[in-house]
Each structure stands twice: as structure tokens, then as C-alpha cells.
Design an enzyme around this catalytic site. Structure first.
Site, mmCIF file in Angstrom:
data_model
loop_
_atom_site.group_PDB
_atom_site.id
_atom_site.type_symbol
_atom_site.label_atom_id
_atom_site.label_comp_id
_atom_site.label_asym_id
_atom_site.label_seq_id
_atom_site.Cartn_x
_atom_site.Cartn_y
_atom_site.Cartn_z
ATOM 1 N N TYR A 149 0.839 -1.210 0.000
ATOM 2 C CA TYR A 149 0.000 0.000 0.000
ATOM 3 C C TYR A 149 0.871 1.256 0.000
ATOM 4 C CZ TYR A 149 -3.580 3.308 1.612
ATOM 5 O OH TYR A 149 -4.435 4.382 1.728
ATOM 6 N N LYS A 153 1.243 4.234 -2.848
ATOM 7 C CA LYS A 153 0.964 5.649 -2.558
ATOM 8 C C LYS A 153 2.202 6.522 -2.803
ATOM 9 C CE LYS A 153 -3.414 5.397 -1.421
ATOM 10 N NZ LYS A 153 -4.468 6.052 -2.231
HETATM 11 N N1 LIG Z 1 -9.231 5.838 5.294
HETATM 12 C C1 LIG Z 1 -7.992 6.269 5.493
HETATM 13 O O1 LIG Z 1 -7.476 6.265 6.614
HETATM 14 C C2 LIG Z 1 -7.201 6.816 4.352
HETATM 15 C C3 LIG Z 1 -6.037 7.532 4.658
HETATM 16 C C4 LIG Z 1 -5.279 8.039 3.622
HETATM 17 C C5 LIG Z 1 -5.671 7.850 2.322
HETATM 18 N N2 LIG Z 1 -6.815 7.146 2.039
HETATM 19 C C6 LIG Z 1 -7.154 6.979 0.642
HETATM 20 O O2 LIG Z 1 -8.416 7.557 0.410
HETATM 21 C C7 LIG Z 1 -9.059 6.889 -0.673
HETATM 22 C C8 LIG Z 1 -10.464 6.471 -0.239
HETATM 23 O O3 LIG Z 1 -10.326 5.549 0.841
HETATM 24 P P1 LIG Z 1 -11.496 5.249 1.875
HETATM 25 O O4 LIG Z 1 -10.901 5.337 3.215
HETATM 26 O O5 LIG Z 1 -12.697 6.034 1.555
HETATM 27 O O6 LIG Z 1 -11.717 3.698 1.572
HETATM 28 P P2 LIG Z 1 -13.011 2.812 1.352
HETATM 29 O O7 LIG Z 1 -14.087 3.245 2.253
HETATM 30 O O8 LIG Z 1 -12.527 1.420 1.390
HETATM 31 O O9 LIG Z 1 -13.449 3.204 -0.157
HETATM 32 C C9 LIG Z 1 -12.627 2.813 -1.221
HETATM 33 C C10 LIG Z 1 -13.298 3.248 -2.509
HETATM 34 O O10 LIG Z 1 -12.486 2.808 -3.611
HETATM 35 C C11 LIG Z 1 -13.289 2.018 -4.483
HETATM 36 N N3 LIG Z 1 -12.520 0.951 -5.088
HETATM 37 C C12 LIG Z 1 -11.737 0.032 -4.474
HETATM 38 N N4 LIG Z 1 -11.262 -0.859 -5.358
HETATM 39 C C13 LIG Z 1 -11.764 -0.486 -6.569
HETATM 40 C C14 LIG Z 1 -11.656 -1.021 -7.889
HETATM 41 N N5 LIG Z 1 -10.953 -2.142 -8.150
HETATM 42 N N6 LIG Z 1 -12.298 -0.388 -8.894
HETATM 43 C C15 LIG Z 1 -13.044 0.724 -8.657
HETATM 44 N N7 LIG Z 1 -13.168 1.268 -7.429
HETATM 45 C C16 LIG Z 1 -12.553 0.661 -6.401
HETATM 46 C C17 LIG Z 1 -14.380 1.441 -3.588
HETATM 47 O O11 LIG Z 1 -15.533 1.157 -4.365
HETATM 48 P P3 LIG Z 1 -16.049 -0.331 -4.730
HETATM 49 O O12 LIG Z 1 -15.683 -1.254 -3.618
HETATM 50 O O13 LIG Z 1 -17.518 -0.140 -4.940
HETATM 51 O O14 LIG Z 1 -15.343 -0.660 -6.011
HETATM 52 C C18 LIG Z 1 -14.665 2.618 -2.667
HETATM 53 O O15 LIG Z 1 -15.549 3.525 -3.294
HETATM 54 C C19 LIG Z 1 -8.154 5.702 -1.032
HETATM 55 O O16 LIG Z 1 -7.348 6.027 -2.127
HETATM 56 C C20 LIG Z 1 -7.309 5.539 0.217
HETATM 57 O O17 LIG Z 1 -6.082 4.910 -0.065
HETATM 58 C C21 LIG Z 1 -7.593 6.635 3.034
#
Ligand SMILES: NC(=O)c1ccc[n+]([C@@H]2O[C@H](COP(=O)([O-])OP(=O)(O)OC[C@H]3O[C@@H](n4cnc5c(N)ncnc54)[C@H](OP(=O)(O)O)[C@@H]3O)[C@@H](O)[C@H]2O)c1
Length: 235
Positions: A149, A153
Site C-alpha cells: 500500500y 501511494k
Molecule cells: N481511510 C484512510 O485512513 C485513508 C487515509 C489516507 C488515504 N486514504 C485513501 O483515500 C481513498 C479512499 O479511501 P477510503 O478510506 O474512503 O476507503 P473505502 O471506504 O474502502 O473506499 C474505497 C473506494 O475505492 C473504491 N474501489 C476500491 N477498489 C476499486 C476497484 N478495483 N475499482 C473501482 N473502485 C474501487 C471502492 O468502491 P467499490 O468497492 O464499490 O469498487 C470505494 O468507493 C483511497 O485512495 C485511500 O487509499 C484513506
């Protein structure tokens, strides 16, 4: 104005979509879960323009061109691209398989790269073109058990820096948002050690997006590094 948001079915991407809807954008929402996308569209405020769901698996490279093509065909252009879809991983380095590594890189690094490439001709035609890439604090630092991961990133962070420079002559503003732990499904899996009330809320990331797309004037901000208040300053 048209915004395309990947990862819009839940979590941070969903809240960003709601925020852009409140600003009156037409929206193209991308994720795999078509039913969840339909629910997001049903929940959009009246201020939103047209909204379309574009179900796609961003681990499949043929979707990179098609999601942009469908957005433009249905909404007539593309002004704001938010690359938010992401796939996490938690576990020791030696347990990561090549297949898992490929899938994480496809969604987190390859998709933003090639969706941006597909979007470029349309962004060049926009009056206010903006690309926002949601990376992570692990695009800078290394957390144990997040090897694939964090690698993906770092790749997204590196791409964003170069892309921002290459498209600056076309007036395209490129922003990197690098959050620490945000209260979503993803963090429950990756950082079960963090208390939920210590996490950044998805709305705080959407606030940054609102700031970036509404900002006027000569100043611009290349990157936001937003950490949990309970974490260590400048760490
Ligand atoms: N949560 C944190 O602590 C955090 C911190 C830093 C950065 N981020 C980043 O923020 C972004 C959103 O994360 P989140 O926390 O909201 O995670 P999340 O709740 O798991 O949501 C992930 C999103 O990505 C989509 N996704 C995953 N695999 C996919 C695929 N193969 N094709 C199309 N869409 C896909 C999922 O939709 P489907 O499952 O419907 O496909 C969902 O809408 C990510 O890039 C993550 O790395 C998160």
C-alpha cells in the site's frame, strides 16, 4: 462544470461527491458497486446537476479510457477529476503475493495515471481544470505492515508531482491530498489500533476539496498533508 470522482461508492470519495454536488457540479461517479453508486446518487442534494453512475473495476486497465469516455459522452466534458479509489493492504511484507501487489498498484497508482492521461484532452478544454489525487501520509512515510500500500501511494505521490509540472502550461491545477487515518471501512482493516474518535472525518477531506475547487486568486497549493490531531506534529 463536470466532476468525475473515482471511489465514490463509499468512504472519502462518497463524501467528496456530496460536497461537489452541493456546489452544483454535474457528477460522474465511478466504483465497482453499482448499487452503492445508485444510493449515493439518490442521496445527492437538489443543488447537484446531472449525476451518472459509471460502474467499473479500476484494476482492469481497459476501464481507464472508458470511464472518461462515458463521463464526457453523458455529461459533455470534464473539469474536475478526483482520483480517490483505493485498495489497502495490512500484513507482513513476506505475505504479500505478486497478484495482491499488482492489484493494489493497478487501483492506487496505475488507474490515476491513465485516467489522468485519458482526461487530459478534455481538461485542456476546460475553463477551470483541476485534478485532485488522494494519496496518503504513507506516500511519504512508511508504516509497518503496509508495504504494498505504501509503495503504491509513493508511486501516486511521485506521479502527481511530475504530472502537475507537465500540465501546468495548460492551466491545469493538480493537487495532492495526503491524509492520515480517516474514519472509513478501509481504516478499520488497516489500523484497528486507532480509536474511532481519534480519526479524521471524511468530511474534513471533502472540506479541502471544496477549498481547492472554489479557491480564487493567484495562489495555489500543491499538497495537503493532514494528520490526526492525536498523532505527532511534523511526523
Ligand atoms: N481511510 C484512510 O485512513 C485513508 C487515509 C489516507 C488515504 N486514504 C485513501 O483515500 C481513498 C479512499 O479511501 P477510503 O478510506 O474512503 O476507503 P473505502 O471506504 O474502502 O473506499 C474505497 C473506494 O475505492 C473504491 N474501489 C476500491 N477498489 C476499486 C476497484 N478495483 N475499482 C473501482 N473502485 C474501487 C471502492 O468502491 P467499490 O468497492 O464499490 O469498487 C470505494 O468507493 C483511497 O485512495 C485511500 O487509499 C484513506
Amino acid at each position: 462544470m463536470v466532476a468525475l470522482v473515482t471511489g465514490a461508492s463509499r468512504g472519502i470519495g462518497k463524501v467528496i461527491a456530496l460536497e461537489l454536488a452541493s456546489l452544483g457540479y454535474d457528477l460522474a461517479l465511478v466504483a465497482r458497486d453499482a448499487a452503492a453508486l445508485a444510493e449515493v446518487i439518490a442521496a445527492l442534494p437538489e443543488s447537484c446537476g446531472n449525476a451518472v453512475a459509471i460502474p467499473a473495476d479500476l484494476a482492469q486497465e481497459e476501464t481507464y479510457e472508458s470511464v472518461v469516455g462515458e463521463c464526457v459522452a453523458q455529461l459533455g466534458g470534464l473539469d474536475v477529476l478526483v482520483n480517490c479509489a483505493g485498495l489497502s493492504q495490512a500484513g507482513p511484507f513476506e505475505d504479500v503475493t505478486p497478484e495482491q501487489w499488482d492489484r493494489i498498484f493497478a487501483v492506487n497508482a496505475k488507474a490515476p495515471f491513465f485516467i489522468s492521461r485519458a482526461a487530459l484532452p478534455y481538461l485542456k478544454e476546460s475553463e477551470k481544470p483541476i485534478v485532485i489525487n488522494i494519496a496518503s501520509v504513507v506516500g511519504f512515510k512508511g508504516y509497518i505492515h503496509q508495504s504494498a500500500y505504501a509503495s503504491s501511494k509513493h508511486a501516486l505521490t511521485g506521479f502527481t508531482k511530475v504530472f502537475a509540472k507537465e500540465v501546468q502550461p495548460f492551466g491545469i491545477r493538480v493537487h495532492l491530498i495526503s491524509p492520515g487515518g480517516v474514519a472509513t471501512e478501509m481504516v478499520k482493516q488497516m489500523r484497528p489500533d486507532i480509536q474511532p474518535d481519534e480519526l479524521i472525518q471524511p468530511e474534513e477531506i471533502a472540506e479541502i476539496v471544496r477549498f481547492l475547487v472554489t479557491k480564487k486568486g493567484q495562489g495555489t497549493i500543491d499538497q495537503f498533508y493532514i494528520r490526526r490531531y492525536t498523532g505527532l506534529a511534523f511526523d
